[in-house]
Structures are given as C-alpha cells and as structure tokens.
Motif scaffolding. Structure first.
Motif, PDB file in Angstrom:
ATOM      1  N   TRP A 206       0.951  -1.232   0.037  1.00  0.00           N
ATOM      2  CA  TRP A 206       0.193  -0.097  -0.033  1.00  0.00           C
ATOM      3  C   TRP A 206       0.764   1.405   0.170  1.00  0.00           C
ATOM      4  O   TRP A 206       0.669   2.131  -0.773  1.00  0.00           O
ATOM      5  CB  TRP A 206      -0.936   0.124   1.302  1.00  0.00           C
ATOM      6  CG  TRP A 206      -2.060   0.961   1.185  1.00  0.00           C
ATOM      7  CD1 TRP A 206      -2.401   2.067   0.058  1.00  0.00           C
ATOM      8  CD2 TRP A 206      -2.710   1.121   2.327  1.00  0.00           C
ATOM      9  NE1 TRP A 206      -3.554   2.582   0.575  1.00  0.00           N
ATOM     10  CE2 TRP A 206      -3.503   2.546   1.932  1.00  0.00           C
ATOM     11  CE3 TRP A 206      -2.977   0.758   3.681  1.00  0.00           C
ATOM     12  CZ2 TRP A 206      -4.636   2.997   2.595  1.00  0.00           C
ATOM     13  CZ3 TRP A 206      -4.001   1.351   4.426  1.00  0.00           C
ATOM     14  CH2 TRP A 206      -4.760   2.401   3.820  1.00  0.00           C
ATOM     15  N   LYS A 209       2.455   1.857  -3.325  1.00  0.00           N
ATOM     16  CA  LYS A 209       1.211   2.160  -4.420  1.00  0.00           C
ATOM     17  C   LYS A 209       1.604   1.000  -5.626  1.00  0.00           C
ATOM     18  O   LYS A 209       1.474   1.228  -6.662  1.00  0.00           O
ATOM     19  CB  LYS A 209       1.520   3.306  -4.932  1.00  0.00           C
ATOM     20  CG  LYS A 209       1.088   4.500  -3.996  1.00  0.00           C
ATOM     21  CD  LYS A 209       1.418   5.841  -4.627  1.00  0.00           C
ATOM     22  CE  LYS A 209       1.121   7.127  -3.655  1.00  0.00           C
ATOM     23  NZ  LYS A 209       2.221   7.111  -2.529  1.00  0.00           N
ATOM     24  N   GLN A 244     -10.077  -4.189  -7.845  1.00  0.00           N
ATOM     25  CA  GLN A 244     -10.819  -2.837  -7.583  1.00  0.00           C
ATOM     26  C   GLN A 244     -10.480  -2.507  -6.190  1.00  0.00           C
ATOM     27  O   GLN A 244     -10.274  -1.379  -6.065  1.00  0.00           O
ATOM     28  CB  GLN A 244     -12.301  -3.281  -7.539  1.00  0.00           C
ATOM     29  CG  GLN A 244     -12.775  -3.337  -8.855  1.00  0.00           C
ATOM     30  CD  GLN A 244     -12.889  -4.862  -9.474  1.00  0.00           C
ATOM     31  OE1 GLN A 244     -12.128  -5.670  -8.899  1.00  0.00           O
ATOM     32  NE2 GLN A 244     -13.075  -5.218 -10.793  1.00  0.00           N
ATOM     33  N   ARG A 247      -6.869  -0.983  -6.477  1.00  0.00           N
ATOM     34  CA  ARG A 247      -6.830   0.442  -7.208  1.00  0.00           C
ATOM     35  C   ARG A 247      -7.438   1.355  -6.110  1.00  0.00           C
ATOM     36  O   ARG A 247      -6.898   2.365  -6.146  1.00  0.00           O
ATOM     37  CB  ARG A 247      -7.669   0.327  -8.336  1.00  0.00           C
ATOM     38  CG  ARG A 247      -6.793  -0.438  -9.323  1.00  0.00           C
ATOM     39  CD  ARG A 247      -7.459  -0.479 -10.762  1.00  0.00           C
ATOM     40  NE  ARG A 247      -6.840  -1.233 -11.862  1.00  0.00           N
ATOM     41  CZ  ARG A 247      -5.876  -0.986 -12.376  1.00  0.00           C
ATOM     42  NH1 ARG A 247      -5.268   0.117 -12.033  1.00  0.00           N
ATOM     43  NH2 ARG A 247      -5.022  -1.710 -13.371  1.00  0.00           N
ATOM     44  N   TYR A 248      -8.291   0.807  -5.237  1.00  0.00           N
ATOM     45  CA  TYR A 248      -9.125   1.953  -4.377  1.00  0.00           C
ATOM     46  C   TYR A 248      -7.931   2.499  -3.528  1.00  0.00           C
ATOM     47  O   TYR A 248      -7.914   3.493  -3.023  1.00  0.00           O
ATOM     48  CB  TYR A 248     -10.234   1.356  -3.750  1.00  0.00           C
ATOM     49  CG  TYR A 248     -11.008   2.391  -2.969  1.00  0.00           C
ATOM     50  CD1 TYR A 248     -11.682   3.347  -3.431  1.00  0.00           C
ATOM     51  CD2 TYR A 248     -10.778   2.119  -1.443  1.00  0.00           C
ATOM     52  CE1 TYR A 248     -12.277   4.289  -2.476  1.00  0.00           C
ATOM     53  CE2 TYR A 248     -11.337   3.094  -0.641  1.00  0.00           C
ATOM     54  CZ  TYR A 248     -12.302   4.137  -1.009  1.00  0.00           C
ATOM     55  OH  TYR A 248     -12.832   4.943   0.003  1.00  0.00           O
ATOM     56  N   VAL A 250      -4.802   2.366  -3.422  1.00  0.00           N
ATOM     57  CA  VAL A 250      -3.662   3.040  -4.141  1.00  0.00           C
ATOM     58  C   VAL A 250      -4.275   4.454  -4.350  1.00  0.00           C
ATOM     59  O   VAL A 250      -3.373   5.594  -4.374  1.00  0.00           O
ATOM     60  CB  VAL A 250      -3.172   2.484  -5.402  1.00  0.00           C
ATOM     61  CG1 VAL A 250      -2.342   3.597  -6.133  1.00  0.00           C
ATOM     62  CG2 VAL A 250      -2.131   1.225  -5.101  1.00  0.00           C
ATOM     63  N   LYS A 251      -5.445   4.434  -4.941  1.00  0.00           N
ATOM     64  CA  LYS A 251      -6.107   5.951  -5.031  1.00  0.00           C
ATOM     65  C   LYS A 251      -6.203   6.608  -3.643  1.00  0.00           C
ATOM     66  O   LYS A 251      -5.583   7.973  -3.745  1.00  0.00           O
ATOM     67  CB  LYS A 251      -7.355   5.701  -5.463  1.00  0.00           C
ATOM     68  CG  LYS A 251      -8.232   7.109  -5.878  1.00  0.00           C
ATOM     69  CD  LYS A 251      -9.675   6.728  -6.434  1.00  0.00           C
ATOM     70  CE  LYS A 251     -10.360   8.163  -6.789  1.00  0.00           C
ATOM     71  NZ  LYS A 251     -11.713   7.654  -7.187  1.00  0.00           N
ATOM     72  N   ILE A 252      -6.373   6.040  -2.524  1.00  0.00           N
ATOM     73  CA  ILE A 252      -6.365   6.791  -1.323  1.00  0.00           C
ATOM     74  C   ILE A 252      -4.956   7.292  -0.894  1.00  0.00           C
ATOM     75  O   ILE A 252      -4.783   8.434  -0.387  1.00  0.00           O
ATOM     76  CB  ILE A 252      -7.139   5.888  -0.313  1.00  0.00           C
ATOM     77  CG1 ILE A 252      -8.599   5.608  -0.699  1.00  0.00           C
ATOM     78  CG2 ILE A 252      -6.937   6.464   1.131  1.00  0.00           C
ATOM     79  CD1 ILE A 252      -9.511   6.886  -0.380  1.00  0.00           C
ATOM     80  N   GLY A 254      -2.619   8.029  -2.725  1.00  0.00           N
ATOM     81  CA  GLY A 254      -2.023   9.294  -3.674  1.00  0.00           C
ATOM     82  C   GLY A 254      -2.793  10.483  -3.150  1.00  0.00           C
ATOM     83  O   GLY A 254      -2.290  11.417  -3.180  1.00  0.00           O
ATOM     84  N   ARG A 255      -4.094  10.402  -2.534  1.00  0.00           N
ATOM     85  CA  ARG A 255      -4.616  11.663  -2.016  1.00  0.00           C
ATOM     86  C   ARG A 255      -4.010  12.167  -0.873  1.00  0.00           C
ATOM     87  O   ARG A 255      -4.239  13.297  -0.735  1.00  0.00           O
ATOM     88  CB  ARG A 255      -6.333  11.341  -1.905  1.00  0.00           C
ATOM     89  CG  ARG A 255      -7.048  11.117  -3.209  1.00  0.00           C
ATOM     90  CD  ARG A 255      -8.381  10.598  -2.885  1.00  0.00           C
ATOM     91  NE  ARG A 255      -9.427  10.742  -3.938  1.00  0.00           N
ATOM     92  CZ  ARG A 255     -10.625  10.259  -3.844  1.00  0.00           C
ATOM     93  NH1 ARG A 255     -11.086   9.956  -2.464  1.00  0.00           N
ATOM     94  NH2 ARG A 255     -11.293  10.203  -5.128  1.00  0.00           N
TER      95      ARG A 255
END
Length: 314
Positions: A206, A209, A244, A247-248, A250-252, A254-255
C-alpha cells in the motif's frame, strides 16, 4: 457471577466497591451485544443509574447485585438491538462495529487523561474480532443476547431465559441457531503470526502503491467495506474484487501523501491504523483464508475512533 460483601452479623449490604467492580464485565458484555463502545458505555451508565435510584432497603434485598446489574444491562441492550436496525437503515453508507485497540494503545479521547480507565477497556479475545462481530449483526436481537450470555459469558439457559423473557428451551434454540451462523461464516484458521505477516505485506504494498503486489495478497473475490458515517469521504458501498480494492487503496494513498500507516492490533487481530499529523483517521481490520485477505473493514467515522484519536503510540 456476583460479588458480595456484608458485615459480621450476616446482614447483606452491597458496598460501593462490590457494585462498581462489575463495571468492566458489564462494558465487555454490552460491547459484544451492541458492537459499539459508545452505546455500551451509555448502557452501563443507565444500569448504574437504575441501581442507585433504588432506596437502600431495596438494594439490600437483592441477593446478588452482579446478577441484577447483568440482567438490567442485558435487557437494555435487547431493547437497543430492537431499534438498532431501524437506526442503521438510516445510517449513511455501511455500518461497521466500532474497532477497538490493544489495551496498551487504548486512550480516553478526553483532555484530562492520556489513558482510559482499565474498567472501561474491553477484553480482546475471539469473541471480539471484527469477523465475529459482523456475523453477530446478522442475528436477531434475541439470538445475539442468548448466544453471548450463554456461549461467551457462560450463563445457564435458565438464567438467560429470565433475562430474555423466554423459556430455557427457546433460549437453547436461539443460541444453537446463532452458533450455526458463526460456524457457517468461519474461514480456515490462520495463525496470528501468518496474519501479521500478510497484513505487514499489505501495508508495504500500500505504501509503495504497488497494485500488483496488493492484488497478489487479496483473494480474487475479496470485499472491502468502509464506514465513514457520512462524516468523511469514503466508499458508500462495498468494493468487490481484488483489483478494484487494490486500485482504491492506491487511489487513497495518492490523495494523502502524508499518511502514516502503522501495524496495530484491531479487535485482537493484526490490523492497520492510518494517521495524519499523529491523529488516527482510519482503522482497518482484516479477515483471511488460505493466506489471502478475504475481507477488509475500514472505519473512518470519527465517532467510532475515540479510543484511538489521541494518537497511537509508536
């Protein structure tokens, strides 16, 4: 089941210490019944309020204060469970039981003390892990109360019947039905060391990423459920599938580039805690089978993070 004290002449007088010594057991019982520490604390407070509202002669007439307190607390919980489903139908997003830290990590959330009163802590065992609590949520209120009182707290079905207001035979059937639900949901056993290793690998993937590494750690049919209570941005519906979920995650990450992820015990099992500026903002619990993560429960609702919100110790 109870603690008693009395003077030399044999006349029973429940002392303050004897009555208050039941507090931790009542907190443990109410949390398992409700899945919410805040609600459990309210139940225990109401139970003691009813005790102290009685005149001394009525208190003295009660042969077992511990049994009386347990009965009252259980009945309050039973009433709350009856209305909980309606409340949770109005809840924004998915509802997850309140996550609890290891005893050494427990903080009060109040400004006047760094650590919680030990009497307010919940004993962490197999009846408290997140997967177990989630199954309890699927039970009827009577099933849940009968099962917890008998199978976890070892009350006889005669005692359970007095609390639930049904016959001992009916309570036996309720507990048996609950037991079947638990067995049907149980995955093959994974040792704590194996769980910790997999959760650690998930943390590292995590942080890096690394979508492929995350996918490799997740069961293809894994599910992630997030609970923000409508107070923070989070997924309102379960996320299905390894890719899914990866990807979620990694998206978190990145934010929130300043997010610190820590390995911590969550409801007695290896989990992860995410902090921003030293304040816990997310707690994640995991369920595993065959060395793969099958379910992730992510709690972000600030109201459910009170025991964590003064910052998790390093």
């Amino acid at each position: 089941m109870s603690t008693r004290s009395g003077p030399a002449d044999g006349r029973f007088e429940p002392s303050l210490s004897a009555v208050m010594s039941e507090r931790r057991r009542l907190i443990n019982l109410a949390y398992r019944l409700l899945g919410s520490l805040a609600d459990a604390e309210d139940v225990v407070q109401e139970t003691y309020a009813r005790w102290y509202a009685m005149p001394p002669d009525r208190q003295e007439a009660i042969d077992s204060p511990g049994a009386w307190l347990t009965t009252v607390a259980s009945r309050i919980c039973l009433d709350l469970l009856g209305s909980a489903r309606a409340r949770r139908e109005r809840y924004v997003g998915e509802w997850i039981p309140e996550p609890l830290p290891d005893g050494t990590e427990w903080v009060t959330g109040r400004s006047d003390a760094a650590t919680a009163d030990p009497a307010d802590r919940v004993t962490l065992d197999e009846s408290i892990n997140m997967a177990f609590l989630v199954v309890l949520e699927s039970m009827t209120p009577a099933e849940r109360v009968a099962f917890i009182l008998h199978d976890v707290f070892r009350y006889s079905f005669t005692e359970v019947a007095e609390i639930v207001g049904r016959t001992p035979a009916a309570c036996r059937q309720l507990a048996s039905s609950a037991r079947r639900r638990i067995r049907a949901s149980q995955a093959p056993t994974t040792t704590t060391a194996q769980q910790a290793n997999i959760v650690r690998n998930f943390k590292q993937a995590w942080e890096a990423k690394d979508i492929n590494a995350l996918i490799a750690l997740l069961d293809p049919h894994a599910t992630a459920i997030a609970d923000g209570g409508g107070r923070v941005n989070t997924a309102l519906r379960p996320i299905e599938g390894a890719e899914q979920i990866a990807r979620y995650a990694v998206k978190i990450a990145g934010r929130a580039p300043n997010l610190t992820i820590l390995e911590r015990t969550v409801n007695g099992r290896p989990g992860l805690v995410a902090q921003l500026g030293g304040i816990t903002v997310t707690v994640a619990a995991f369920d595993l089978a065959a060395d793969r993560i099958t379910r992730i429960w992510v709690v972000r609702n600030p109201e459910k993070l009170r025991p964590w919100t003064e910052g998790t110790r390093s």
